[in-house]
Design a protein around this motif. Structure first.
Motif, mmCIF file in Angstrom:
data_model
loop_
_atom_site.group_PDB
_atom_site.id
_atom_site.type_symbol
_atom_site.label_atom_id
_atom_site.label_comp_id
_atom_site.label_asym_id
_atom_site.label_seq_id
_atom_site.Cartn_x
_atom_site.Cartn_y
_atom_site.Cartn_z
ATOM 1 N N GLU A 1 13.977 7.944 -1.761
ATOM 2 C CA GLU A 1 14.375 7.328 -0.259
ATOM 3 C C GLU A 1 13.043 8.485 0.258
ATOM 4 O O GLU A 1 13.039 8.071 1.050
ATOM 5 N N GLU A 2 11.864 9.351 -0.254
ATOM 6 C CA GLU A 2 10.705 8.911 -0.233
ATOM 7 C C GLU A 2 9.619 8.202 0.600
ATOM 8 O O GLU A 2 9.328 8.415 1.667
ATOM 9 N N ILE A 3 9.457 6.810 -0.275
ATOM 10 C CA ILE A 3 9.189 5.816 -0.822
ATOM 11 C C ILE A 3 9.563 5.053 0.722
ATOM 12 O O ILE A 3 8.691 4.359 1.383
ATOM 13 N N SER A 4 10.811 4.911 0.600
ATOM 14 C CA SER A 4 11.595 4.093 1.798
ATOM 15 C C SER A 4 11.477 4.613 2.943
ATOM 16 O O SER A 4 11.772 3.755 4.211
ATOM 17 N N LYS A 5 11.749 5.435 3.684
ATOM 18 C CA LYS A 5 11.342 6.279 4.412
ATOM 19 C C LYS A 5 10.381 5.493 5.669
ATOM 20 O O LYS A 5 9.686 4.738 6.307
ATOM 21 N N PRO A 6 8.671 5.320 4.787
ATOM 22 C CA PRO A 6 7.607 4.918 5.646
ATOM 23 C C PRO A 6 7.659 3.405 5.913
ATOM 24 O O PRO A 6 7.629 2.876 6.949
ATOM 25 N N ILE A 7 8.369 3.027 4.829
ATOM 26 C CA ILE A 7 8.511 1.658 4.684
ATOM 27 C C ILE A 7 9.415 0.636 5.679
ATOM 28 O O ILE A 7 9.316 0.146 6.643
ATOM 29 N N PRO B 1 0.599 -0.939 0.161
ATOM 30 C CA PRO B 1 0.131 0.283 -0.092
ATOM 31 C C PRO B 1 0.666 1.124 0.016
ATOM 32 O O PRO B 1 0.560 2.387 -0.070
ATOM 33 N N LEU B 2 2.424 0.516 0.743
ATOM 34 C CA LEU B 2 2.833 2.606 0.450
ATOM 35 C C LEU B 2 3.141 2.424 -0.554
ATOM 36 O O LEU B 2 3.504 3.452 -0.711
ATOM 37 N N VAL B 3 3.906 1.879 -1.415
ATOM 38 C CA VAL B 3 4.152 1.688 -2.675
ATOM 39 C C VAL B 3 3.744 2.112 -3.633
ATOM 40 O O VAL B 3 3.642 3.132 -4.674
ATOM 41 N N GLU B 4 2.208 1.074 -3.526
ATOM 42 C CA GLU B 4 0.873 2.246 -4.478
ATOM 43 C C GLU B 4 1.055 3.233 -4.283
ATOM 44 O O GLU B 4 0.226 4.110 -5.196
ATOM 45 N N LYS B 5 1.155 3.935 -2.807
ATOM 46 C CA LYS B 5 0.048 5.233 -3.258
ATOM 47 C C LYS B 5 0.697 6.298 -3.279
ATOM 48 O O LYS B 5 1.134 7.250 -3.653
ATOM 49 N N ALA B 6 2.739 6.021 -3.585
ATOM 50 C CA ALA B 6 3.530 6.805 -3.949
ATOM 51 C C ALA B 6 3.581 6.913 -5.309
ATOM 52 O O ALA B 6 4.222 7.457 -6.616
ATOM 53 N N PHE C 1 10.576 -1.628 -6.284
ATOM 54 C CA PHE C 1 9.524 -1.173 -6.500
ATOM 55 C C PHE C 1 10.159 -0.452 -8.194
ATOM 56 O O PHE C 1 11.364 0.107 -8.309
ATOM 57 N N ASP C 2 9.584 -0.039 -8.725
ATOM 58 C CA ASP C 2 9.492 0.999 -9.877
ATOM 59 C C ASP C 2 8.177 1.254 -10.234
ATOM 60 O O ASP C 2 7.318 1.383 -9.580
ATOM 61 N N ARG C 3 8.332 2.901 -11.436
ATOM 62 C CA ARG C 3 7.212 3.543 -11.946
ATOM 63 C C ARG C 3 7.558 3.585 -13.636
ATOM 64 O O ARG C 3 8.533 3.253 -13.890
#
Length: 186
Positions: free
Chosen positions: A64-70, A25-30, A52-54
């Protein structure tokens, strides 16, 4: 987390499942897609990788923004005690193919397969023409390969973009930049 029979290897599927459920969910939210979550041993260390990728890629600031909450969420989980190194990032150009969806995505693309044969290993690089999940087979350039014989299968880029070194390593200096260089200043 209590030790179970078989050690960390036996825990790997459960750790991967828990980590995937929390990270997705955190990855998809980003705005990204979760490529893989794997808990595997390399040398003496156990790595938990969240990849993850996009479309269009992810730059280092976004990563870095995605990594912090995970990372913060995983720090609160019991399974983190089993992890020696947590890696959160993109799967890279040579992304590892492990799951049916990886192989289906790679159909028609160039791959490399490291294949274990009687006492030796060989590499097959070519186009992934077919993936048969039921039979556990891939077909690379007409050759059928059992996945059980593969040490690993990765994307193999068609060609890497060449870097114009002068753009990054321009060692020519203007007169203004060198003025006074080497003078004692007395």
């Amino acid at each position: 987390m209590a030790k179970e029979k078989g050690g960390k290897k036996a825990l790997a599927p459960k750790i991967e499942e828990e980590a995937l459920k929390l990270a997705k969910p955190l990855v998809e939210k980003a705005g990204c897609t979760l490529w893989d979550v794997c808990f595997e041993k390399e040398g003496a260390m156990w790595y938990l990788r969240v990849l993850f990728d996009r479309e269009g890629g992810v730059d280092s600031d976004e990563c870095e923004e995605i990594s912090k909450p995970i990372n913060q969420l995983f720090d609160k989980q019991g399974f983190i005690e089993q992890v020696d190194i947590l890696e959160i990032g993109t799967p890279g150009v040579y992304r590892k193919l492990r799951k049916p969806e990886h192989f289906n995505t790679a159909l028609g693309r160039r791959v490399s397969a490291q294949v274990k044969t009687e006492g030796a290993e060989s590499y097959k690089i070519g186009i992934l023409e077919d993936y048969d999940q039921e039979e556990g087979l891939i077909t690379v350039d007409g050759e059928k390969i059992k996945l059980s014989k593969c040490v690993k299968v990765n994307y193999e880029p068609e060609e890497l973009e060449e870097i114009d070194e002068t753009e990054y390593f321009d060692d020519t200096e203007s007169d203004e930049e060198t003025e006074g260089f080497g003078e004692s200043g007395e």
